[in-house]
Design an enzyme around this catalytic site. Structure first.
Site, PDB file in Angstrom:
ATOM      1  N   CYS A  57       3.878  -4.501   0.106  1.00 34.79           N
ATOM      2  CA  CYS A  57       4.388  -3.131  -0.020  1.00 34.79           C
ATOM      3  C   CYS A  57       3.242  -2.193   0.357  1.00 34.79           C
ATOM      4  CB  CYS A  57       4.930  -2.855  -1.424  1.00 34.79           C
ATOM      5  SG  CYS A  57       3.679  -2.804  -2.715  1.00 34.79           S
ATOM      6  N   ARG A  58       3.285  -0.961  -0.076  1.00 39.43           N
ATOM      7  CA  ARG A  58       2.240   0.004   0.283  1.00 39.43           C
ATOM      8  C   ARG A  58       0.910  -0.333  -0.379  1.00 39.43           C
ATOM      9  NH1 ARG A  58       0.173   5.233  -1.267  1.00 39.43           N
ATOM     10  NH2 ARG A  58      -0.184   6.474   0.610  1.00 39.43           N
TER      11      ARG A  58
END
Length: 105
Positions: A57-58
């Site tokens: 993810c980020r």
């Protein structure tokens, strides 16, 4: 899994990007499968139980939760430590789906 190891092993694992569509379109790792976090439980059939899975993810938070869920379902799953932010900081390649240089959104 550290991002440099992920980069080396990217052809031997199932890489699952759990970010939202706008994040995915801003920049993704070549070969990653996009399954937003909320859809992971309903899309388990898309993943091969015999192959390792790495989630991204980020920052690594959401993907850490997704990896834990996958482990509970019997998958050999790991989290990409530091997520796309670490990937970008390491200078590793990522692009938009159109092939343009990516950015972390």
């Amino acid at each position: 899994m550290q991002v440099d190891e992920l980069y080396r092993r990217r052809n031997d694992i199932q890489l699952v990007d759990v970010r939202e569509p706008e994040e995915w379109h801003a920049g993704r790792i070549e070969g990653a499968r996009h399954i937003p976090m909320a859809e992971v439980p309903s899309r388990l059939a898309e993943l091969d139980r015999t192959q390792p899975v790495v989630t991204v993810c980020r920052s690594g938070h959401r993907s850490g939760q997704a990896a834990e869920f996958l482990r509970q379902q019997g998958y050999a799953a790991e989290n990409a430590e530091g997520g796309m932010q670490a990937w970008q900081q390491a200078g590793l390649p990522f692009t938009t789906p159109e092939g343009k240089p990516g950015k972390v959104a």
